[in-house]
Write a protein that holds these residues in place. Structure first.
Motif, PDB file in Angstrom:
ATOM      1  N   VAL A  85       0.899  -0.987   0.006  1.00 18.23           N
ATOM      2  CA  VAL A  85       0.004  -0.198   0.139  1.00 18.23           C
ATOM      3  C   VAL A  85       0.921   1.096  -0.091  1.00 18.23           C
ATOM      4  CG1 VAL A  85      -1.791   1.247   1.322  1.00 18.23           C
ATOM      5  CG2 VAL A  85      -1.834  -1.300   1.468  1.00 18.23           C
ATOM      6  N   LYS A  86       0.811   1.971  -0.892  1.00 21.01           N
ATOM      7  CA  LYS A  86       1.555   3.263  -1.019  1.00 21.01           C
ATOM      8  C   LYS A  86       1.064   4.311  -0.135  1.00 21.01           C
ATOM      9  CE  LYS A  86       3.750   1.619  -4.592  1.00 21.01           C
ATOM     10  NZ  LYS A  86       4.921   1.037  -4.106  1.00 21.01           N
ATOM     11  N   ARG A  87       1.833   4.928   0.820  1.00 15.88           N
ATOM     12  CA  ARG A  87       1.440   6.044   1.449  1.00 15.88           C
ATOM     13  C   ARG A  87       1.380   7.242   1.060  1.00 15.88           C
ATOM     14  NH1 ARG A  87       5.533   3.172   5.523  1.00 15.88           N
ATOM     15  NH2 ARG A  87       4.205   1.417   6.239  1.00 15.88           N
ATOM     16  N   PRO A  88       0.471   8.103   1.305  1.00 18.72           N
ATOM     17  CA  PRO A  88       0.190   9.381   0.954  1.00 18.72           C
ATOM     18  C   PRO A  88       1.285  10.364   1.806  1.00 18.72           C
ATOM     19  CG  PRO A  88      -1.789   8.792   2.170  1.00 18.72           C
ATOM     20  CD  PRO A  88      -0.968   7.586   2.022  1.00 18.72           C
ATOM     21  N   LEU A  89       2.411  10.187   1.521  1.00 17.40           N
ATOM     22  CA  LEU A  89       3.510  10.917   2.236  1.00 17.40           C
ATOM     23  C   LEU A  89       3.230  12.606   2.193  1.00 17.40           C
ATOM     24  CD1 LEU A  89       6.149  10.540   3.818  1.00 17.40           C
ATOM     25  CD2 LEU A  89       7.244  10.999   1.571  1.00 17.40           C
ATOM     26  N   LEU A  90       3.047  13.276   1.020  1.00 19.90           N
ATOM     27  CA  LEU A  90       2.881  14.465   1.041  1.00 19.90           C
ATOM     28  C   LEU A  90       1.614  14.924   1.871  1.00 19.90           C
ATOM     29  CD1 LEU A  90       3.807  17.330   0.118  1.00 19.90           C
ATOM     30  CD2 LEU A  90       2.176  16.782  -1.801  1.00 19.90           C
ATOM     31  N   LYS A  91       0.448  14.044   1.896  1.00 21.75           N
ATOM     32  CA  LYS A  91      -0.709  14.289   2.606  1.00 21.75           C
ATOM     33  C   LYS A  91      -0.426  14.365   3.924  1.00 21.75           C
ATOM     34  CE  LYS A  91      -5.644  12.467   2.664  1.00 21.75           C
ATOM     35  NZ  LYS A  91      -6.417  11.262   2.414  1.00 21.75           N
ATOM     36  N   ASN A  92       0.094  13.340   4.521  1.00 10.90           N
ATOM     37  CA  ASN A  92       0.540  12.920   5.902  1.00 10.90           C
ATOM     38  C   ASN A  92       1.332  13.998   6.504  1.00 10.90           C
ATOM     39  OD1 ASN A  92      -0.893  10.559   5.777  1.00 10.90           O
ATOM     40  ND2 ASN A  92       0.806   9.319   5.882  1.00 10.90           N
ATOM     41  N   CYS A  93       2.347  14.586   5.391  1.00 11.26           N
ATOM     42  CA  CYS A  93       3.196  15.647   6.184  1.00 11.26           C
ATOM     43  C   CYS A  93       2.218  16.935   6.136  1.00 11.26           C
ATOM     44  CB  CYS A  93       4.302  16.080   4.944  1.00 11.26           C
ATOM     45  SG  CYS A  93       5.509  14.586   5.203  1.00 11.26           S
ATOM     46  N   ILE A  94       1.506  17.260   5.081  1.00 12.56           N
ATOM     47  CA  ILE A  94       0.463  18.524   5.401  1.00 12.56           C
ATOM     48  C   ILE A  94      -0.317  18.577   6.555  1.00 12.56           C
ATOM     49  CG2 ILE A  94      -1.213  19.662   4.400  1.00 12.56           C
ATOM     50  CD1 ILE A  94       0.094  18.994   1.616  1.00 12.56           C
TER      51      ILE A  94
ATOM     52  N   ALA B 241       0.223  16.474   9.402  1.00 15.25           N
ATOM     53  CA  ALA B 241       0.917  16.887  10.610  1.00 15.25           C
ATOM     54  C   ALA B 241       1.518  18.447  10.758  1.00 15.25           C
ATOM     55  CB  ALA B 241       2.294  16.042  10.264  1.00 15.25           C
ATOM     56  N   PHE B 242       1.658  19.040   9.523  1.00 19.93           N
ATOM     57  CA  PHE B 242       2.195  20.369   9.855  1.00 19.93           C
ATOM     58  C   PHE B 242       0.882  21.235  10.305  1.00 19.93           C
ATOM     59  CE2 PHE B 242       2.540  24.573   7.932  1.00 19.93           C
ATOM     60  CZ  PHE B 242       3.601  24.998   8.370  1.00 19.93           C
ATOM     61  N   LEU B 243      -0.117  20.877   9.855  1.00 15.15           N
ATOM     62  CA  LEU B 243      -1.358  21.861  10.301  1.00 15.15           C
ATOM     63  C   LEU B 243      -1.754  21.652  11.485  1.00 15.15           C
ATOM     64  CD1 LEU B 243      -3.384  21.434   6.908  1.00 15.15           C
ATOM     65  CD2 LEU B 243      -2.186  23.558   7.631  1.00 15.15           C
ATOM     66  N   VAL B 244      -1.734  20.234  11.861  1.00 13.77           N
ATOM     67  CA  VAL B 244      -2.321  20.087  13.439  1.00 13.77           C
ATOM     68  C   VAL B 244      -1.323  20.624  14.364  1.00 13.77           C
ATOM     69  CG1 VAL B 244      -2.927  17.925  14.893  1.00 13.77           C
ATOM     70  CG2 VAL B 244      -3.680  18.126  12.573  1.00 13.77           C
ATOM     71  N   GLY B 245       0.237  20.157  13.948  1.00 13.93           N
ATOM     72  CA  GLY B 245       1.181  20.468  15.068  1.00 13.93           C
ATOM     73  C   GLY B 245       1.008  22.270  15.117  1.00 13.93           C
ATOM     74  N   GLY B 246       0.890  22.804  14.034  1.00 14.22           N
ATOM     75  CA  GLY B 246       0.902  24.256  13.811  1.00 14.22           C
ATOM     76  C   GLY B 246      -0.451  24.924  14.511  1.00 14.22           C
TER      77      GLY B 246
ATOM     78  N   PHE C   5      -5.344  10.735  13.426  1.00 11.18           N
ATOM     79  CA  PHE C   5      -5.446  11.800  12.164  1.00 11.18           C
ATOM     80  C   PHE C   5      -4.320  12.638  11.632  1.00 11.18           C
ATOM     81  CE2 PHE C   5      -6.283  15.962  10.307  1.00 11.18           C
ATOM     82  CZ  PHE C   5      -6.755  15.735   9.278  1.00 11.18           C
ATOM     83  N   SER C   6      -3.403  13.004  12.593  1.00  7.67           N
ATOM     84  CA  SER C   6      -2.331  13.844  12.095  1.00  7.67           C
ATOM     85  C   SER C   6      -1.098  13.185  12.354  1.00  7.67           C
ATOM     86  CB  SER C   6      -2.441  15.238  13.130  1.00  7.67           C
ATOM     87  OG  SER C   6      -2.168  14.803  14.524  1.00  7.67           O
ATOM     88  N   GLY C   7      -0.834  11.777  13.047  1.00  7.42           N
ATOM     89  CA  GLY C   7       0.286  11.352  13.216  1.00  7.42           C
ATOM     90  C   GLY C   7       1.357  12.125  13.920  1.00  7.42           C
ATOM     91  N   ALA C   8       2.603  12.662  13.229  1.00  9.84           N
ATOM     92  CA  ALA C   8       3.575  13.155  14.026  1.00  9.84           C
ATOM     93  C   ALA C   8       3.225  14.480  14.536  1.00  9.84           C
ATOM     94  CB  ALA C   8       4.682  13.172  13.336  1.00  9.84           C
ATOM     95  N   GLY C   9       2.031  15.132  13.807  1.00  9.72           N
ATOM     96  CA  GLY C   9       1.784  16.361  14.261  1.00  9.72           C
ATOM     97  C   GLY C   9       1.155  16.558  15.530  1.00  9.72           C
ATOM     98  N   SER C  10       0.632  15.399  15.880  1.00 13.84           N
ATOM     99  CA  SER C  10       0.347  15.666  17.426  1.00 13.84           C
ATOM    100  C   SER C  10       1.394  15.376  18.414  1.00 13.84           C
ATOM    101  CB  SER C  10      -1.046  14.558  17.823  1.00 13.84           C
ATOM    102  OG  SER C  10      -0.376  13.389  17.586  1.00 13.84           O
ATOM    103  N   ALA C  11       2.593  14.919  17.979  1.00 13.69           N
ATOM    104  CA  ALA C  11       3.668  14.711  18.906  1.00 13.69           C
ATOM    105  C   ALA C  11       4.393  15.987  19.253  1.00 13.69           C
ATOM    106  CB  ALA C  11       4.617  13.681  18.432  1.00 13.69           C
ATOM    107  N   VAL C  12       3.644  17.129  19.366  1.00 10.32           N
ATOM    108  CA  VAL C  12       4.515  18.318  19.652  1.00 10.32           C
ATOM    109  C   VAL C  12       5.031  18.002  21.263  1.00 10.32           C
ATOM    110  CG1 VAL C  12       3.927  20.755  20.366  1.00 10.32           C
ATOM    111  CG2 VAL C  12       2.950  19.870  18.497  1.00 10.32           C
ATOM    112  N   PRO C  13       6.074  18.366  21.489  1.00 10.84           N
ATOM    113  CA  PRO C  13       6.441  17.820  22.705  1.00 10.84           C
ATOM    114  C   PRO C  13       5.948  17.974  24.045  1.00 10.84           C
ATOM    115  CG  PRO C  13       8.655  18.740  21.632  1.00 10.84           C
ATOM    116  CD  PRO C  13       7.080  19.149  20.697  1.00 10.84           C
TER     117      PRO C  13
END
Length: 159
Positions: free
Chosen positions: A25-34, A36-41, A92-100
């Motif tokens: 299964v191909k992971r939507p890398l760009l979508k996941n990065c976006i 993560a960026f939006l939720v972390g922001g 939903f956000s993956g690494a975006g919710s891992a703000v320290p």
């Protein structure tokens, strides 16, 4: 896998590799990065709102408003984790919710919830900081080293 390594594999392994490549299964890398960026922001944006709230309503300065802001973010994260909302945010956000700060709060309360059936002392008390404990230890140690270097530079370097 590199083509050079594929050539060294037996034919069955090569056919399995081809089968695996088709089924992967191909992971939507760009979508996941976006995401993560939006939720972390957004989490950081909420932190900035809390900081501004403390500055204007409780007479904190920009330097002193950081500690109550961090405590408030940890408290909010613990509440959201307790109600099961933060896990959905994390999915939903993956690494975006891992703000320290929020990740720390989530790690502490998740362990407490997981081990609550084993009792308050042997379950919650002994396992609550299992994941967050090393973060605290290395954070304190790194702070000590930085303070030591700063002190040496100020005393001997004349900074």
């Amino acid at each position: 896998m590199a083509d050079k390594k594929k050539k060294n594999l037996p034919p069955e392994a090569q056919s399995y590799q081809a089968f695996q490549d088709k089924r992967e299964v191909k992971r939507p890398l760009l979508k996941n990065c976006i995401k993560a960026f939006l939720v972390g922001g957004f989490i950081c944006f909420i932190g900035q709102i809390i900081t501004t709230f403390y500055i204007y309503y409780f007479n904190f300065t920009e330097q002193t408003a950081g500690s109550p802001t961090v405590a408030t973010l940890i408290f909010i994260t613990m509440l959201l984790t307790g109600f099961g909302v933060y896990d959905r945010i994390g999915q939903f956000s993956g690494a975006g919710s891992a703000v320290p700060v929020t990740g720390f709060g989530n790690a502490v309360i998740s362990s407490a919830i997981e081990y609550r059936t084993e009792g308050f002392i042997l379950g919650v008390g002994s396992n609550m900081l299992k994941l967050a404990g090393p973060v605290i230890v290395y954070g304190v140690f790194a702070s000590f080293v930085v303070a030591l270097i700063k002190t040496i530079l100020i005393k001997w370097g004349g900074l």
